[in-house]
Enzyme design. Structure first.
Site, short mmCIF file in Angstrom:
data_model
loop_
_atom_site.label_atom_id
_atom_site.label_comp_id
_atom_site.label_asym_id
_atom_site.label_seq_id
_atom_site.Cartn_x
_atom_site.Cartn_y
_atom_site.Cartn_z
N LYS A 54 10.76 -20.65 -24.64
CA LYS A 54 10.18 -20.78 -26.07
C LYS A 54 8.63 -20.23 -25.92
CE LYS A 54 13.49 -24.27 -27.55
NZ LYS A 54 13.55 -25.67 -28.05
N GLN A 98 10.85 -31.32 -27.10
CA GLN A 98 12.08 -30.80 -26.58
C GLN A 98 13.19 -32.25 -26.45
OE1 GLN A 98 13.15 -27.85 -26.38
NE2 GLN A 98 15.24 -28.15 -25.44
N ASP A 121 10.74 -27.99 -35.95
CA ASP A 121 12.24 -28.08 -35.71
C ASP A 121 12.95 -28.52 -36.64
OD1 ASP A 121 13.44 -27.41 -33.08
OD2 ASP A 121 12.11 -28.94 -32.16
N1 GUN Z 1 17.43 -29.50 -27.53
C1 GUN Z 1 18.25 -28.51 -27.74
N2 GUN Z 1 18.11 -27.89 -28.86
C2 GUN Z 1 17.02 -28.26 -29.25
C3 GUN Z 1 16.18 -27.80 -30.25
O1 GUN Z 1 16.29 -26.92 -31.11
N3 GUN Z 1 14.91 -28.43 -30.39
C4 GUN Z 1 14.46 -29.29 -29.56
N4 GUN Z 1 13.35 -29.80 -29.74
N5 GUN Z 1 15.33 -29.88 -28.80
C5 GUN Z 1 16.47 -29.08 -28.53
#
Ligand code: GUN
Length: 292
Positions: A54, A98, A121
């Site tokens: 990311k 995350q 998110d």
């Molecule tokens: N863990 C798995 N997918 C995601 C996501 O799209 N965002 C976040 N913050 N954690 C994740």
């Protein structure tokens, strides 16, 4: 029938180019450079990989990233204090915590502590609540489900009035994907581990979203001829013939589904790249709101 392959990698690359262009335009218009704060708690190796990807994508799109790592034994207060600091930081337009978080932390409380204006998110309970309500709109939509919808649209699926089946009801994918499908006027069924006769329910699906996390669980004869299949799964299966000892596979038996579906996402190269592209797009949108 041989299904059309929905090329998520190419569609996400286009989105990322658009974001990079949008960042330049924003700065030219006198706005600030968009910034994303990434918060990683603990040492989950997959989470480290995802956050690295990311951040790399942010750099390529001209988005600044501010990375914060906390140890496995970080307290609830420590995490929430960090988020308060990021909420108040004008260089930060998006905050990504995350998931999953280490056991013992209150995930809901942590997600709730993120400013809804910076919730790129889309996991804040207010944003999810708005997604679930008629006539209300969240500020941000979770990135993976939003990516599924874009892939369906790009593939030419008729969503309105379709029978959509989502297999899996996770907070991150299954449930918000189902809410988006309902908002788009699909007749939507959510399946889970207690669903009776899952193959029969799947066979009714004009649109099938698989987000269970079980390698190749959905077989070709579960799929309605002409269906649009979105495979969110990303599973490691032992494969001694590969140098790394495993291969990646989705939740759908791909070769079988190819014979029946109208269109299908590959794994990898389907939904995965859309998650990151969506995150960049949400961060840009958040930064655009700060323009006078
Ligand atoms: N863990 C798995 N997918 C995601 C996501 O799209 N965002 C976040 N913050 N954690 C994740």
């Amino acid at each position: 029938m041989t299904a059309k392959i929905i090329d998520g990698k190419a569609i996400a690359a286009e989105m990322r180019e658009d974001v990079a262009k949008g960042v330049k335009e924003l700065i030219a218009a006198g706005g600030t450079q968009p910034g994303l704060a990434t918060v990683l708690v603990g040492g989950n190796p997959a989470s480290h990989t995802y956050v690295r990807m990311k951040r790399k994508a942010c750099a390529k799109a001209g988005i600044e990233s501010f990375h914060h790592e906390l140890p496995d034994d970080a307290s609830q207060e420590e995490v929430e204090k960090l988020i308060q600091t990021l909420n108040a930081d004008s260089k930060v337009h998006g905050i990504l915590v995350q998931l999953p978080l280490p056991a013992g932390l209150d995930e809901e409380q942590i997600l709730r502590s993120i400013s809804i204006e910076k919730d790129v998110d889309g996991f804040h309970p207010v944003n999810i609540g708005r997604l679930a309500q008629k006539g209300r709109e969240p500020l941000f939509v979770p990135c993976t489900p939003a990516g599924c919808m874009i892939l369906l649209e790009k593939a030419g699926a008729q969503i309105e009035g379709a029978n959509a089946v989502v297999v899996g009801r996770s907070n991150i994918v299954g449930m918000p994907a189902a809410l988006l499908l309902v908002k788009a006027n699909a007749t939507t069924t959510i399946c889970h581990s207690r669903t009776k006769d899952l193959p029969a329910v799947c066979r009714e699906a004009d649109i099938l979203i698989a987000a269970i996390g079980r390698a190749e669980m959905i077989r070709g004869d579960w799929i309605k001829p002409g269906a649009y299949v979105i495979d969110v799964g990303m599973n490691r299966v032992d494969d001694p013939s590969r140098e790394r000892g495993y291969r990646l596979t989705g939740d759908v038996a791909y070769d079988e589904a190819m014979e029946v579906a109208a269109a299908i996402t590959p794994v990898p190269g389907g939904v995965g790249p859309m998650t990151i592209a969506g995150l960049l797009a949400n961060t840009l949108r958040s930064a655009q709101r700060t323009l006078p």
